[in-house]
Design a protein around this motif. Sequence first.
Motif, mmCIF file in Angstrom:
data_model
loop_
_atom_site.group_PDB
_atom_site.id
_atom_site.type_symbol
_atom_site.label_atom_id
_atom_site.label_comp_id
_atom_site.label_asym_id
_atom_site.label_seq_id
_atom_site.Cartn_x
_atom_site.Cartn_y
_atom_site.Cartn_z
ATOM 1 N N GLY A 178 1.059 -1.173 -0.063
ATOM 2 C CA GLY A 178 0.073 -0.027 0.088
ATOM 3 C C GLY A 178 0.865 1.283 -0.013
ATOM 4 N N GLU A 179 2.056 1.260 -0.731
ATOM 5 C CA GLU A 179 2.836 2.329 -0.799
ATOM 6 C C GLU A 179 2.206 3.677 -1.400
ATOM 7 O OE1 GLU A 179 6.876 1.593 -1.945
ATOM 8 O OE2 GLU A 179 7.088 -0.257 -0.820
ATOM 9 N N GLU A 180 2.579 4.644 -0.868
ATOM 10 C CA GLU A 180 2.020 6.036 -1.653
ATOM 11 C C GLU A 180 3.022 6.244 -2.994
ATOM 12 O OE1 GLU A 180 0.640 8.901 -3.208
ATOM 13 O OE2 GLU A 180 -0.507 8.369 -1.113
ATOM 14 N N THR A 181 2.321 6.215 -3.919
ATOM 15 C CA THR A 181 3.221 6.377 -5.139
ATOM 16 C C THR A 181 2.918 7.728 -6.061
ATOM 17 O OG1 THR A 181 1.647 5.054 -6.451
ATOM 18 C CG2 THR A 181 3.350 4.113 -5.441
ATOM 19 N N THR A 182 1.904 8.604 -5.468
ATOM 20 C CA THR A 182 1.342 9.549 -6.476
ATOM 21 C C THR A 182 2.505 10.688 -6.754
ATOM 22 O OG1 THR A 182 0.676 10.880 -4.449
ATOM 23 C CG2 THR A 182 -0.982 9.673 -5.372
ATOM 24 N N THR A 183 3.519 10.727 -6.056
ATOM 25 C CA THR A 183 4.506 11.451 -6.293
ATOM 26 C C THR A 183 5.899 10.588 -6.710
ATOM 27 O OG1 THR A 183 5.353 11.733 -3.966
ATOM 28 C CG2 THR A 183 3.744 13.298 -4.881
ATOM 29 N N CYS A 184 5.861 9.599 -6.843
ATOM 30 C CA CYS A 184 6.882 8.479 -7.272
ATOM 31 C C CYS A 184 7.865 9.308 -8.207
ATOM 32 C CB CYS A 184 6.519 7.226 -7.602
ATOM 33 S SG CYS A 184 5.710 7.117 -9.269
ATOM 34 N N ARG A 185 7.377 9.818 -9.457
ATOM 35 C CA ARG A 185 8.312 10.460 -10.427
ATOM 36 C C ARG A 185 9.280 11.541 -9.765
ATOM 37 N NH1 ARG A 185 4.610 12.322 -15.185
ATOM 38 N NH2 ARG A 185 3.326 12.166 -13.512
ATOM 39 N N GLU A 186 8.820 12.225 -9.045
ATOM 40 C CA GLU A 186 9.422 13.369 -8.087
ATOM 41 C C GLU A 186 10.382 12.733 -7.276
ATOM 42 O OE1 GLU A 186 6.264 13.329 -8.749
ATOM 43 O OE2 GLU A 186 5.574 15.055 -9.760
ATOM 44 N N ASP A 187 10.005 11.711 -6.711
ATOM 45 C CA ASP A 187 10.832 11.146 -5.523
ATOM 46 C C ASP A 187 11.965 10.399 -6.034
ATOM 47 O OD1 ASP A 187 8.788 11.755 -3.590
ATOM 48 O OD2 ASP A 187 7.782 9.744 -3.662
ATOM 49 N N HIS A 188 11.905 9.941 -7.445
ATOM 50 C CA HIS A 188 13.015 9.389 -7.886
ATOM 51 C C HIS A 188 14.012 10.321 -8.676
ATOM 52 C CE1 HIS A 188 11.299 5.943 -6.092
ATOM 53 N NE2 HIS A 188 10.187 5.624 -7.176
ATOM 54 N N GLY A 189 13.784 11.507 -8.770
ATOM 55 C CA GLY A 189 14.464 12.518 -9.739
ATOM 56 C C GLY A 189 14.384 12.449 -11.027
ATOM 57 N N ASP A 190 15.223 13.409 -11.414
ATOM 58 C CA ASP A 190 15.207 13.507 -13.213
ATOM 59 C C ASP A 190 15.700 12.033 -13.598
ATOM 60 O OD1 ASP A 190 14.199 15.859 -12.896
ATOM 61 O OD2 ASP A 190 16.182 16.922 -12.779
ATOM 62 N N TRP A 191 15.496 11.982 -14.980
ATOM 63 C CA TRP A 191 16.136 10.683 -15.636
ATOM 64 C C TRP A 191 17.713 10.945 -15.625
ATOM 65 C CZ3 TRP A 191 13.413 6.909 -17.181
ATOM 66 C CH2 TRP A 191 12.115 7.233 -17.528
ATOM 67 N N PRO A 192 18.423 9.939 -15.264
ATOM 68 C CA PRO A 192 20.029 9.778 -15.153
ATOM 69 C C PRO A 192 20.546 10.138 -16.441
ATOM 70 C CG PRO A 192 19.183 7.706 -14.758
ATOM 71 C CD PRO A 192 17.809 8.485 -14.925
ATOM 72 N N SER A 193 19.907 10.294 -17.339
ATOM 73 C CA SER A 193 20.802 10.542 -18.727
ATOM 74 C C SER A 193 19.696 10.670 -19.646
ATOM 75 C CB SER A 193 21.700 9.298 -19.160
ATOM 76 O OG SER A 193 20.981 8.172 -19.333
ATOM 77 N N ALA A 194 20.126 11.446 -21.092
ATOM 78 C CA ALA A 194 19.194 11.395 -22.002
ATOM 79 C C ALA A 194 18.900 10.251 -22.748
ATOM 80 C CB ALA A 194 19.934 12.413 -23.034
ATOM 81 N N THR A 195 19.492 9.292 -22.283
ATOM 82 C CA THR A 195 19.302 7.741 -23.203
ATOM 83 C C THR A 195 18.508 6.891 -22.194
ATOM 84 O OG1 THR A 195 21.358 7.036 -22.469
ATOM 85 C CG2 THR A 195 21.173 7.968 -24.670
ATOM 86 N N ALA A 196 18.565 7.256 -20.942
ATOM 87 C CA ALA A 196 17.816 6.219 -20.125
ATOM 88 C C ALA A 196 16.402 6.146 -20.406
ATOM 89 C CB ALA A 196 17.704 6.803 -18.568
ATOM 90 N N SER A 197 15.840 4.754 -20.256
ATOM 91 C CA SER A 197 14.559 4.180 -20.415
ATOM 92 C C SER A 197 14.259 2.945 -19.912
ATOM 93 C CB SER A 197 14.422 4.010 -22.244
ATOM 94 O OG SER A 197 13.133 3.506 -22.359
ATOM 95 N N PRO A 198 13.391 2.718 -19.401
ATOM 96 C CA PRO A 198 12.914 1.385 -18.607
ATOM 97 C C PRO A 198 13.029 0.341 -19.654
ATOM 98 C CG PRO A 198 11.212 2.960 -17.898
ATOM 99 C CD PRO A 198 12.168 3.624 -19.217
ATOM 100 N N THR A 199 12.803 0.664 -21.036
ATOM 101 C CA THR A 199 12.827 -0.562 -21.876
ATOM 102 C C THR A 199 14.048 -0.745 -22.492
ATOM 103 O OG1 THR A 199 11.973 1.082 -23.737
ATOM 104 C CG2 THR A 199 10.310 0.000 -22.538
ATOM 105 N N ARG A 200 15.220 -0.317 -22.007
ATOM 106 C CA ARG A 200 16.531 -0.584 -22.427
ATOM 107 C C ARG A 200 16.730 -1.992 -22.042
ATOM 108 N NH1 ARG A 200 19.035 2.685 -26.120
ATOM 109 N NH2 ARG A 200 18.787 4.849 -25.383
#
Length: 474
Positions: free
Chosen positions: A372-394
């Motif tokens: 039951g974790e709170e995830t509404t701000t998960c993108r902000e919590d994990h910061g910016d993308w670490p690089s221009a090429t980063a992607s979950p589908t890599r």
Amino acid sequence: MGPQAAAQGLTGPGPLSPARPTAAEAPFSLTRVPEAGASSPGGRTPGPGTATPDRPSYQASLRADADGSRWTGRQTVSFRNAARTPLRSVDLRLWGNGADGCGGPGQPSPVRVSRVSGGTPGAPAVGCTALRITLPAPLPHGARASVSFDVSIAVPHRIHRFGRDGAYRFLGNALPVLSVRDAQGPHLDPDVGFGESFLTLTGDFRVVLDHPAALVVPATGTTTRRTGSPGRAVTTSVAHGVRDFAWAAGPFRSRTVTTPGGVRLNAFWTRTTPSEGVALDLRDAVASVDDFGRRFGRYPYGELDLVMSDHLDGFGSMEFPGLVLLWTEPEGSAVVHEIAHQWFYGIVGNDQFASPWLDESFAQYANQLYYGEETTTCREDHGDWPSATASPTRSMGYYANGHRSEYVQVVYLRGSCALHDPERVLGAPAMARMLRGYVRDHWLGVATTADFRRAAQAATVRDLGPFWTEHRIG
């Protein structure tokens, strides 16, 4: 694998070069060994109806030495040619050699195959994790064949999913399994030393393990134990519709419970594993197996083994079909994440080298749902993308070649965010129905990112194209 384990990495080769590479190997690039008439490398996932050899059946009979450090015996693999073109060879994956490669003088590979019948073996390839066996005659579409071979497994001296912890032996990824090939050719990716590179089809296993009677042997599948020759016992494990087979051996303590939903949980732990951690793991395992069964479809294997040790801190935790290996401390372990993998990679398979997010992001998402974790701000919590090429589908090749520091943040954290966000778009009930349908449609099969995108889009009239762009889901 849990995020802590991924962050720490596994014992094995470093991120920039494979263990003891052959001259023909490029560091962590896709390795393909084409057959005559095969198409050039292209896509990275099996096309519908083209993955072969399929419907494998594995029979193995192995005998352990005095403490379970060495297992020797005979294995037979039966398979069908699902392709329209004749099948001229098959590839065995010896993943247990991933960290050690081809060994050296006086120190051979941990997993060795010899005395092959039913085909002619070639030279070991991909750091001795692949062995091609040429069939005596081309196998027509729909026909079955089998190969048999002696197998020798020496458990390495390291704390690892394939390694030792004092008197305890862990044999994950130790038994040879068939590789997959499709219209693009054989999938013979390397072990990069962290994460997973596996792509296998579901099959049936019957494994007979002859071992000293003092050893307790948890294993994939339904197990029975009988008295063997003096001082020995025989554990027989049968599993249907699984992608791999794992076992452990040692003087484990044990306890068995049954969940309210009827799943048998067998807990095994070392003598130094804290009792508080064992109790927490059992509690969370009982609840999460039933919870995920309601969310994604009932756990199909009847029983699940939890193998726990407090000495796996340098390794972490790891999932196998019907068995999870857990670094357990007084506050418990990543047991819920590893159990979620029974559905995501176990039941719904994926090419773990090409698309690690399809199992790790989904397992982390399920873990967060359970707690039951709170995830509404998960993108902000994990910061910016670490690089221009980063992607979950890599692919794992991307992370192994200079981007390892991005792996956990992108695959586990950003990837799970990319699953929570459509839940806010679709609504929790619609998201739950969509995921249950996605699992049903790919039950014991292999799914792709495109499959998931289609399933999500079919659940709403809203165009999800901008959403995929925002989350870099290509």
